[in-house]
Write an enzyme that holds these catalytic residues in place. Sequence first.
Site, PDB file in Angstrom:
ATOM      1  N   ASP A  13       0.878  -1.183   0.000  1.00 32.86           N
ATOM      2  CA  ASP A  13       0.000   0.000   0.000  1.00 32.86           C
ATOM      3  C   ASP A  13       0.909   1.226   0.000  1.00 32.86           C
ATOM      4  O   ASP A  13       0.953   1.995   0.940  1.00 32.86           O
ATOM      5  CB  ASP A  13      -0.959  -0.007   1.205  1.00 32.86           C
ATOM      6  CG  ASP A  13      -0.261  -0.085   2.545  1.00 32.86           C
ATOM      7  OD1 ASP A  13       0.839  -0.677   2.628  1.00 32.86           O
ATOM      8  OD2 ASP A  13      -0.794   0.469   3.533  1.00 32.86           O
ATOM      9  N   ASN A 166      -0.703   0.350  17.265  1.00 32.67           N
ATOM     10  CA  ASN A 166      -0.464   1.768  16.970  1.00 32.67           C
ATOM     11  C   ASN A 166      -1.728   2.504  16.527  1.00 32.67           C
ATOM     12  O   ASN A 166      -1.694   3.695  16.247  1.00 32.67           O
ATOM     13  CB  ASN A 166       0.673   1.959  15.951  1.00 32.67           C
ATOM     14  CG  ASN A 166       0.483   1.146  14.686  1.00 32.67           C
ATOM     15  OD1 ASN A 166      -0.546   0.500  14.510  1.00 32.67           O
ATOM     16  ND2 ASN A 166       1.462   1.177  13.810  1.00 32.67           N
ATOM     17  N   ASN A 174      -2.248  -2.066   9.821  1.00 33.66           N
ATOM     18  CA  ASN A 174      -2.604  -2.931   8.686  1.00 33.66           C
ATOM     19  C   ASN A 174      -3.746  -3.876   9.050  1.00 33.66           C
ATOM     20  O   ASN A 174      -4.652  -4.124   8.236  1.00 33.66           O
ATOM     21  CB  ASN A 174      -1.396  -3.775   8.243  1.00 33.66           C
ATOM     22  CG  ASN A 174      -0.357  -2.939   7.519  1.00 33.66           C
ATOM     23  OD1 ASN A 174      -0.675  -1.912   6.934  1.00 33.66           O
ATOM     24  ND2 ASN A 174       0.894  -3.384   7.562  1.00 33.66           N
ATOM     25  N   HIS A 248       9.384  -0.773   9.216  1.00 36.03           N
ATOM     26  CA  HIS A 248       8.352  -1.832   9.244  1.00 36.03           C
ATOM     27  C   HIS A 248       8.420  -2.768   8.030  1.00 36.03           C
ATOM     28  O   HIS A 248       8.686  -3.964   8.165  1.00 36.03           O
ATOM     29  CB  HIS A 248       6.951  -1.205   9.249  1.00 36.03           C
ATOM     30  CG  HIS A 248       6.653  -0.307  10.401  1.00 36.03           C
ATOM     31  ND1 HIS A 248       6.508  -0.776  11.685  1.00 36.03           N
ATOM     32  CD2 HIS A 248       6.437   1.032  10.459  1.00 36.03           C
ATOM     33  CE1 HIS A 248       6.215   0.240  12.489  1.00 36.03           C
ATOM     34  NE2 HIS A 248       6.167   1.346  11.777  1.00 36.03           N
ATOM     35  N   ASP A 249       8.130  -2.219   6.849  1.00 35.66           N
ATOM     36  CA  ASP A 249       7.945  -3.075   5.665  1.00 35.66           C
ATOM     37  C   ASP A 249       9.237  -3.715   5.149  1.00 35.66           C
ATOM     38  O   ASP A 249       9.226  -4.896   4.781  1.00 35.66           O
ATOM     39  CB  ASP A 249       7.247  -2.289   4.554  1.00 35.66           C
ATOM     40  CG  ASP A 249       5.812  -1.918   4.939  1.00 35.66           C
ATOM     41  OD1 ASP A 249       5.355  -2.363   6.010  1.00 35.66           O
ATOM     42  OD2 ASP A 249       5.163  -1.191   4.169  1.00 35.66           O
TER      43      ASP A 249
END
Length: 321
Positions: A13, A166, A174, A248-249
């Site tokens: 995303d 979060n 997500n 993160h990703d």
Amino acid sequence: MNMAQKKMILDLDTGIDDALALAYAVSDPNVDLIGIISSYGNTLVKTAAQNSLNLLHLLGADDVPVFLGESHSSTTDHFDVMEISQLIHGKNGVGDVTLEQSPRDVESQSGIDFLISAAHQYHDNLIFIPTGPLTNLATAIKKDPEVAKLIGNTTLMGGALTVPGNVSPFTEANIHQDPEDADYVFSHQKNLTMVGLDVTLRTLLTKKETTAWRALGTKAAEKYADLMDFYIDAYFKLSIDKKGAALHDPLAVAVGIDPTYVTTLPLNMKVTYDRQSGDYGRTIGNKEKLLEPTTTKAAILVDSPRFVSDFQSTMLSILSK
Ligand code: CA
């Protein structure tokens, strides 16, 4: 091409940390990035796809196809980007940085059908990395249940087991977008690894690293430093972290390639999605499946110095071209 290479599909995303995940996957010689499926989340699905196309163009990777995924969750009929997402990722998803328009368009095949056909073609050799809502994977499994068994390695960024969420005390962003489909994935997908806030919040990038990117002097380095600095500034302004911004990703991509970056807890998991309950969107052990063989692992510790150092080397390599 190295035939021992595993095939990788990203489900993004896109999104600033998605942009980092994309660069990492393009650069890592251990995997062959065969496609990017786009998701809603940090941005609308079409914006995410356009961002991925533009970033691939910036990195000289115009051979990687981009597919459209679902535009909203399984329980809604549309999606609006959350205000907090715009503050963290910018209104255009890439830190309000202007990227040169890719000469390409998205593929005509749907992202769901691309994932299903790749699962049948590559099975154990396929690494699938969703770093947004789990709607695309759930939709693919519902259309073809074989997908749940065929994909060799699914490593997702999302969830929180040992730390608060979060979005709410229990919910990570997500998972929050589509808890029903996240639960469907946790309940069905084999060989699933959750890379959640437990580990990603321990991997920080600072302006020391982005200053080194900028010093490379290439257009790709300048654009990536601009968008990452936007993200680091947002983390500071919103008091998410004053020292740097979480990777993160890209950590999910790295763990998909080399699981030894993290320590995992084998645990059959579920996602709570009762809107009346106080723990809506929580990723937690499934009490009904505690005695069954485990199909899911949750990452709970990360070798952060090794990952951040390897991430920085990888970025310096791809951004220098
Ligand atoms: Ca993402």
